[in-house]
Design a protein around this motif. Structure first.
Motif, PDB file in Angstrom:
ATOM      1  N   ALA A 159     -11.124   8.435  19.250  1.00 58.64           N
ATOM      2  CA  ALA A 159     -11.227   9.450  18.210  1.00 58.64           C
ATOM      3  C   ALA A 159     -12.687   9.768  17.917  1.00 58.64           C
ATOM      4  CB  ALA A 159     -10.514   8.968  16.949  1.00 58.64           C
ATOM      5  N   GLU A 160     -13.538   8.748  18.007  1.00 60.21           N
ATOM      6  CA  GLU A 160     -14.967   8.958  17.745  1.00 60.21           C
ATOM      7  C   GLU A 160     -15.582   9.870  18.802  1.00 60.21           C
ATOM      8  OE1 GLU A 160     -13.412   6.009  17.736  1.00 60.21           O
ATOM      9  OE2 GLU A 160     -13.429   5.781  15.540  1.00 60.21           O
ATOM     10  N   MET A 161     -15.230   9.664  20.060  1.00 64.12           N
ATOM     11  CA  MET A 161     -15.738  10.533  21.122  1.00 64.12           C
ATOM     12  C   MET A 161     -15.183  11.942  20.967  1.00 64.12           C
ATOM     13  SD  MET A 161     -15.398  10.037  25.242  1.00 64.12           S
ATOM     14  CE  MET A 161     -15.618  11.431  26.362  1.00 64.12           C
ATOM     15  N   ALA A 162     -13.934  12.048  20.548  1.00 68.35           N
ATOM     16  CA  ALA A 162     -13.343  13.375  20.329  1.00 68.35           C
ATOM     17  C   ALA A 162     -14.167  14.160  19.321  1.00 68.35           C
ATOM     18  CB  ALA A 162     -11.898  13.239  19.852  1.00 68.35           C
ATOM     19  N   LYS A 163     -14.612  13.499  18.269  1.00 71.10           N
ATOM     20  CA  LYS A 163     -15.415  14.172  17.253  1.00 71.10           C
ATOM     21  C   LYS A 163     -16.746  14.655  17.826  1.00 71.10           C
ATOM     22  CE  LYS A 163     -13.281  11.489  13.534  1.00 71.10           C
ATOM     23  NZ  LYS A 163     -13.464  10.394  12.544  1.00 71.10           N
ATOM     24  N   GLU A 164     -17.324  13.892  18.769  1.00 76.51           N
ATOM     25  CA  GLU A 164     -18.560  14.320  19.419  1.00 76.51           C
ATOM     26  C   GLU A 164     -18.323  15.557  20.290  1.00 76.51           C
ATOM     27  OE1 GLU A 164     -21.743  13.014  19.009  1.00 76.51           O
ATOM     28  OE2 GLU A 164     -20.644  12.146  17.313  1.00 76.51           O
ATOM     29  N   ILE A 165     -17.189  15.584  20.989  1.00 75.34           N
ATOM     30  CA  ILE A 165     -16.847  16.739  21.814  1.00 75.34           C
ATOM     31  C   ILE A 165     -16.633  17.969  20.933  1.00 75.34           C
ATOM     32  CG2 ILE A 165     -15.071  17.695  23.348  1.00 75.34           C
ATOM     33  CD1 ILE A 165     -14.717  14.789  24.407  1.00 75.34           C
ATOM     34  N   LEU A 166     -15.973  17.770  19.812  1.00 71.11           N
ATOM     35  CA  LEU A 166     -15.735  18.878  18.883  1.00 71.11           C
ATOM     36  C   LEU A 166     -17.048  19.453  18.367  1.00 71.11           C
ATOM     37  CD1 LEU A 166     -12.754  17.338  16.910  1.00 71.11           C
ATOM     38  CD2 LEU A 166     -12.632  19.325  18.423  1.00 71.11           C
ATOM     39  N   LYS A 167     -18.036  18.605  18.144  1.00 74.17           N
ATOM     40  CA  LYS A 167     -19.342  19.075  17.681  1.00 74.17           C
ATOM     41  C   LYS A 167     -19.999  20.001  18.703  1.00 74.17           C
ATOM     42  CE  LYS A 167     -20.440  15.029  14.800  1.00 74.17           C
ATOM     43  NZ  LYS A 167     -21.323  13.836  14.675  1.00 74.17           N
ATOM     44  N   LEU A 168     -19.632  19.831  19.978  1.00 73.21           N
ATOM     45  CA  LEU A 168     -20.173  20.695  21.029  1.00 73.21           C
ATOM     46  C   LEU A 168     -19.439  22.032  21.091  1.00 73.21           C
ATOM     47  CD1 LEU A 168     -20.587  18.042  23.884  1.00 73.21           C
ATOM     48  CD2 LEU A 168     -22.394  19.006  22.446  1.00 73.21           C
ATOM     49  N   GLY A 169     -18.398  22.180  20.282  1.00 72.80           N
ATOM     50  CA  GLY A 169     -17.642  23.427  20.266  1.00 72.80           C
ATOM     51  C   GLY A 169     -16.520  23.483  21.291  1.00 72.80           C
ATOM     52  N   MET A 170     -16.188  22.340  21.888  1.00 72.43           N
ATOM     53  CA  MET A 170     -15.184  22.323  22.942  1.00 72.43           C
ATOM     54  C   MET A 170     -13.788  22.072  22.376  1.00 72.43           C
ATOM     55  SD  MET A 170     -17.210  20.380  26.043  1.00 72.43           S
ATOM     56  CE  MET A 170     -16.138  21.087  27.306  1.00 72.43           C
ATOM     57  N   TYR A 171     -12.801  22.246  23.238  1.00 75.34           N
ATOM     58  CA  TYR A 171     -11.397  22.018  22.916  1.00 75.34           C
ATOM     59  C   TYR A 171     -10.913  20.776  23.652  1.00 75.34           C
ATOM     60  CZ  TYR A 171     -11.347  26.871  21.232  1.00 75.34           C
ATOM     61  OH  TYR A 171     -11.603  28.042  20.548  1.00 75.34           O
ATOM     62  N   LEU A 172      -9.822  20.171  23.153  1.00 71.68           N
ATOM     63  CA  LEU A 172      -9.261  18.999  23.808  1.00 71.68           C
ATOM     64  C   LEU A 172      -7.795  19.240  24.133  1.00 71.68           C
ATOM     65  CD1 LEU A 172     -11.446  17.810  21.494  1.00 71.68           C
ATOM     66  CD2 LEU A 172     -10.899  15.745  22.758  1.00 71.68           C
ATOM     67  N   GLY A 173      -7.411  18.907  25.384  1.00 73.73           N
ATOM     68  CA  GLY A 173      -6.046  19.095  25.835  1.00 73.73           C
ATOM     69  C   GLY A 173      -5.287  17.779  25.877  1.00 73.73           C
ATOM     70  N   PHE A 174      -4.024  17.824  25.458  1.00 67.11           N
ATOM     71  CA  PHE A 174      -3.167  16.644  25.465  1.00 67.11           C
ATOM     72  C   PHE A 174      -1.866  16.975  26.167  1.00 67.11           C
ATOM     73  CE2 PHE A 174      -6.047  16.038  21.971  1.00 67.11           C
ATOM     74  CZ  PHE A 174      -6.372  14.694  22.032  1.00 67.11           C
ATOM     75  N   GLY A 175      -1.365  16.004  26.927  1.00 62.29           N
ATOM     76  CA  GLY A 175      -0.137  16.194  27.675  1.00 62.29           C
ATOM     77  C   GLY A 175       0.888  15.123  27.383  1.00 62.29           C
ATOM     78  N   GLY A 176       1.695  14.835  28.400  1.00 61.03           N
ATOM     79  CA  GLY A 176       2.818  13.932  28.221  1.00 61.03           C
ATOM     80  C   GLY A 176       2.451  12.534  27.765  1.00 61.03           C
ATOM     81  N   ALA A 177       1.200  12.118  27.958  1.00 60.05           N
ATOM     82  CA  ALA A 177       0.795  10.763  27.569  1.00 60.05           C
ATOM     83  C   ALA A 177       1.001  10.496  26.082  1.00 60.05           C
ATOM     84  CB  ALA A 177      -0.657  10.518  27.956  1.00 60.05           C
ATOM     85  N   VAL A 178       0.997  11.541  25.253  1.00 58.08           N
ATOM     86  CA  VAL A 178       1.168  11.306  23.813  1.00 58.08           C
ATOM     87  C   VAL A 178       2.568  10.806  23.486  1.00 58.08           C
ATOM     88  CG1 VAL A 178      -0.574  13.008  23.190  1.00 58.08           C
ATOM     89  CG2 VAL A 178       1.839  13.688  23.233  1.00 58.08           C
ATOM     90  N   THR A 179       3.511  10.943  24.422  1.00 58.35           N
ATOM     91  CA  THR A 179       4.880  10.475  24.186  1.00 58.35           C
ATOM     92  C   THR A 179       5.109   9.063  24.698  1.00 58.35           C
ATOM     93  OG1 THR A 179       5.794  11.284  26.291  1.00 58.35           O
ATOM     94  CG2 THR A 179       5.708  12.848  24.449  1.00 58.35           C
ATOM     95  N   PHE A 180       4.120   8.469  25.371  1.00 62.00           N
ATOM     96  CA  PHE A 180       4.297   7.139  25.953  1.00 62.00           C
ATOM     97  C   PHE A 180       4.245   6.056  24.875  1.00 62.00           C
ATOM     98  CE2 PHE A 180       2.146   8.621  30.182  1.00 62.00           C
ATOM     99  CZ  PHE A 180       3.177   9.532  30.370  1.00 62.00           C
ATOM    100  N   LYS A 181       4.847   4.914  25.150  1.00 62.80           N
ATOM    101  CA  LYS A 181       4.890   3.824  24.166  1.00 62.80           C
ATOM    102  C   LYS A 181       3.500   3.273  23.863  1.00 62.80           C
ATOM    103  CE  LYS A 181       9.594   2.208  25.083  1.00 62.80           C
ATOM    104  NZ  LYS A 181      10.430   1.051  25.542  1.00 62.80           N
ATOM    105  N   ASN A 182       2.616   3.305  24.846  1.00 63.09           N
ATOM    106  CA  ASN A 182       1.274   2.732  24.669  1.00 63.09           C
ATOM    107  C   ASN A 182       0.251   3.784  24.268  1.00 63.09           C
ATOM    108  OD1 ASN A 182       1.220   4.144  27.043  1.00 63.09           O
ATOM    109  ND2 ASN A 182       0.131   2.578  28.227  1.00 63.09           N
ATOM    110  N   ALA A 183       0.684   4.821  23.554  1.00 62.50           N
ATOM    111  CA  ALA A 183      -0.172   5.982  23.290  1.00 62.50           C
ATOM    112  C   ALA A 183      -0.987   5.879  22.007  1.00 62.50           C
ATOM    113  CB  ALA A 183       0.681   7.247  23.244  1.00 62.50           C
ATOM    114  N   ARG A 184      -1.093   4.709  21.415  1.00 59.73           N
ATOM    115  CA  ARG A 184      -1.751   4.590  20.112  1.00 59.73           C
ATOM    116  C   ARG A 184      -3.150   5.194  20.105  1.00 59.73           C
ATOM    117  NH1 ARG A 184      -5.524   1.576  18.117  1.00 59.73           N
ATOM    118  NH2 ARG A 184      -5.591   0.261  19.990  1.00 59.73           N
ATOM    119  N   LYS A 185      -3.995   4.853  21.071  1.00 58.70           N
ATOM    120  CA  LYS A 185      -5.368   5.365  21.120  1.00 58.70           C
ATOM    121  C   LYS A 185      -5.382   6.881  21.295  1.00 58.70           C
ATOM    122  CE  LYS A 185      -9.602   5.041  23.906  1.00 58.70           C
ATOM    123  NZ  LYS A 185     -10.210   4.410  25.125  1.00 58.70           N
TER     124      LYS A 185
END
Length: 259
Positions: A159-185
């Motif tokens: 999440a910390e790195m995501a915030k750094e990417i957002l500061k650069l004005g970029m977007y973040l893509g998410f796929g099927g991994a968010v549905t996995f059991k080990n997806a906490r991070k």
């Protein structure tokens, strides 16, 4: 049935679609898919992706060389990529980046090819589609150096790195991994991304969401990814699909997506 499903990252030219590619693609609009960006991985897939955009009005494509193919990149390829960007439905440079999980290309070669394509994208004003696997520090160093517009796809950092990417004005893509059991991070990172910078994707034919894990993925399966992300953000899934469709249109600079 959901509408406004914009698959921001797909590989329909992959050989896994050879038996029934046309049948699958032609079925997508009736399943709520409004647009697909087919992402290149090497010089050959730049051409096959462009061919898909010519065959299907709801397809765009990218052009670029994936880190796995970096060793096959030669200097003249950069000029060829630049030429491809003049095609009307080429929307980005990608997928480009670093992958330290596999050793298909030496790391120094990956970095050289990544930098060459970042420079090209910045010179042309094109967004990039970034691949980053187990190479977070080096990827961030180069993103901060070049400050491109675009997307970090299949986001796997913190999440910390995501915030750094957002500061650069970029977007973040998410796929099927968010549905996995080990997806906490991954879910923690997705929760840190505001709705105006979030994208949904398949990376099909790979990364199928639960309950299709292990099967070939296609764009209609994004509904399961959207439901998990919508739950995370406390909004209806259709609202999340509407917002991510708008975001994809914006970052890819598309103005004629049919809704």
């Amino acid at each position: 049935m959901y509408q406004n499903i914009f698959d921001s990252h797909a590989h329909y030219d992959d050989e896994k679609f050879d038996p029934d590619r046309a049948e699958i693609i032609e079925s997508l609009p009736e399943k709520g898919v409004c647009h697909v960006v087919n992402i290149a991985c090497d010089m050959r897939s730049c051409e096959t992706g462009i061919a898909l955009t010519e065959a299907y009005p709801f397809f765009s494509s990218s052009v670029g060389v994936h880190p796995h193919a970096a060793s096959s990149f030669i200097p003249g390829d950069l000029d060829i990529l630049a030429g491809y960007t003049s095609r009307s439905k080429v929307a980005a440079i990608g997928e480009i980046g670093l992958d330290y999980h596999y050793d298909f290309s030496p790391r120094d070669v990956q970095k050289q090819v990544f930098e060459a394509q970042l420079g090209l994208a910045c010179d042309l004003g094109f967004p990039v589609v970034i691949h980053d696997r187990e190479a977070h520090a080096d990827t961030m160093e180069l993103l901060k150096k070049y400050r491109p517009k675009g997307i970090v796809h299949c986001y796997s950092g913190s999440a910390e790195m995501a915030k750094e990417i957002l500061k650069l004005g970029m977007y973040l893509g998410f796929g099927g991994a968010v549905t996995f059991k080990n997806a906490r991070k991954t879910l923690e990172a997705a929760a840190a991304v505001p709705l105006d910078r979030l994208l949904v994707e398949t990376d099909c034919p790979y990364m199928s969401p639960v309950p299709f894990r292990g099967q070939r993925c296609d764009s209609a399966m994004i509904s399961h990814t959207a439901e998990r992300l919508a739950e995370l953000h406390g909004i209806p899934a259709q609202e999340l699909l509407d917002r991510t469709c708008e975001n994809a249109e914006r970052v890819y600079r598309l103005t004629d997506v049919q809704r």
